[in-house]
Structures are given as structure tokens and as C-alpha cells.
Design a protein around this motif. Sequence first.
Motif, short mmCIF file in Angstrom:
data_model
loop_
_atom_site.label_atom_id
_atom_site.label_comp_id
_atom_site.label_asym_id
_atom_site.label_seq_id
_atom_site.Cartn_x
_atom_site.Cartn_y
_atom_site.Cartn_z
N PHE A 163 61.52 43.23 60.33
CA PHE A 163 59.96 43.19 59.49
C PHE A 163 60.04 42.49 58.33
O PHE A 163 60.91 43.12 57.37
CB PHE A 163 59.66 44.66 59.68
CG PHE A 163 58.20 44.94 58.82
CD1 PHE A 163 57.33 45.32 59.67
CD2 PHE A 163 58.08 45.05 57.59
CE1 PHE A 163 55.86 45.33 59.16
CE2 PHE A 163 56.88 45.17 57.00
CZ PHE A 163 55.85 45.39 57.94
N ALA A 164 59.29 41.59 58.29
CA ALA A 164 59.31 40.62 56.87
C ALA A 164 57.90 40.68 56.46
O ALA A 164 57.19 40.03 56.93
CB ALA A 164 59.75 39.37 57.18
N ALA A 165 57.64 40.93 55.13
CA ALA A 165 56.08 41.12 54.69
C ALA A 165 56.28 40.67 53.10
O ALA A 165 57.28 40.58 52.55
CB ALA A 165 55.86 42.48 54.58
N HIS A 166 55.09 40.05 52.76
CA HIS A 166 55.18 39.34 51.54
C HIS A 166 53.64 39.21 51.05
O HIS A 166 52.47 39.58 52.04
CB HIS A 166 55.47 37.87 51.61
CG HIS A 166 56.10 37.59 50.48
ND1 HIS A 166 57.47 37.46 50.26
CD2 HIS A 166 55.72 36.97 49.18
CE1 HIS A 166 57.92 36.82 49.40
NE2 HIS A 166 56.74 36.54 48.64
N GLY A 167 53.39 39.30 49.62
CA GLY A 167 52.13 39.24 49.09
C GLY A 167 51.79 37.95 49.05
O GLY A 167 52.41 36.91 48.58
N THR A 168 50.32 37.54 49.25
CA THR A 168 49.86 36.18 49.27
C THR A 168 49.62 35.73 47.79
O THR A 168 49.58 34.55 47.63
CB THR A 168 48.81 36.17 49.99
OG1 THR A 168 47.62 37.16 49.36
CG2 THR A 168 48.84 36.26 51.57
#
Length: 221
Positions: A163-168
Motif C-alpha cells: 500500500f503506497a500513499a502520498h499527498g498531492t
Amino acid sequence: MKLERETLELGADIRHAVIWLHGLGADGHDFVPIVPELGLSKEAGVRFIFPHAPSRPVTLNNGYVMPAWFDIISLDRTKNSNLDDILITVGWINTLIDEQIELGIEPENIILAGFSQGGVIALHTALRYPKRLGGLMVLSTYFPFAEQTLDEMPKGYEQIPVFAAHGTHDPVIPAVWWEEYVPKLQKQGFEVESKSYAMEHSVHPQEIADMGLWFKALFDA
């Protein structure tokens, strides 16, 4: 080094462990409050472990001493850290994993999670540990030395769910760094659940909900 840590258990029959690494300048308390927001059953059988990074001088911050998993040398992601430095910390996390295995948790039921600098360590640890782990969650992070690490990764590790998440709008670790490392994992054969959120270098409510669903899928498997 034996790392001090915070521990939170859901249920009495513990079958899974999540080792969750905080970011630069924070500590193990940082993500503890998120666990109740994940929507997991109180009897999920999960042990959450939140280790504290040791304090050390950080070059980028003019040598200021703060909790850090490794030294940050510059803002250039291609040369802002030293692999040997990262691998020392990987050894500390390996010891935490070993402890959980000795307590009866199977390696495939151990998940590594990390935010920012902690995500770097989670990536390097999961892809180097002698036994294949059960999951990898990386939040608002990047992947230095990716090519070398993936080349040296044991066969079969591409089966680790990611699971790889990031803020734009992340001003600390720009989203382009996330956009670069996720395809490298996918090219290697990883099935990556890749998510972005309208946030800066932080955690988004929808992200927490998505993390909860991802955890549930692993725990129910």
C-alpha cells in the motif's frame, strides 16, 4: 540496538503484528491514535508496535539533534542519505521482527509500515529481511537506492502486498518521488495499491479509511 517502543494489542489471540515507523523528528507515539480510527475489530488479533527512533544530529538541519532513522544529508533525493547508515537501522528493525517471530507470529503475518523517513526504512527492511513478510505500507515517502535493493531482493518477495500513499501537495517529499518509485515496484512484479490524497506531508481521513480496509484484507486472508 534494542529500540524502545509503544505497543497496542487488539484482542487476546495475537496472530498478526504491524511494526509502524514514524517520520523524522517524531516518535513512536505519533501513529498510536490512528489505530482506533482504522475500523478494525477489537478482537482482530493484531499487535501494533511503534518503535522510537534514537536521537542523532541531522546534517540537513545544521546538526540539530532529533529522532531520526538515518541522517539526511541534502535535499537531493539521489544523494541525501547513505546506504550503510540506512542498513544499520534495518538491522534494528530486523531485531524487532525476530522478536515477534519468537513470540509465535509467522513472518507472513508481519506487516511493516512507515511514514516519510520511516517509509524508507520499511521498504529497505521488508525487501531485505531473510524471510518474506506479509505486507508493506509506505506513506508519504520515497525509495533511495531502489534499483540496487530490487536487484538484490530475494525471488518471491514481489508477492508482498504493498500500500503506497502520498499527498498531492506534499512540499517535503514531492509527489513526483512517489510517482517514480511505485512504477519501479510494479515493474518488479509487486501488486501495489497506490493512492493519492489532497494533502501536504500529513495523513488524510480518507487515507486512514483506506489503510483500514487494506489491513482488514490482510488480516482476514
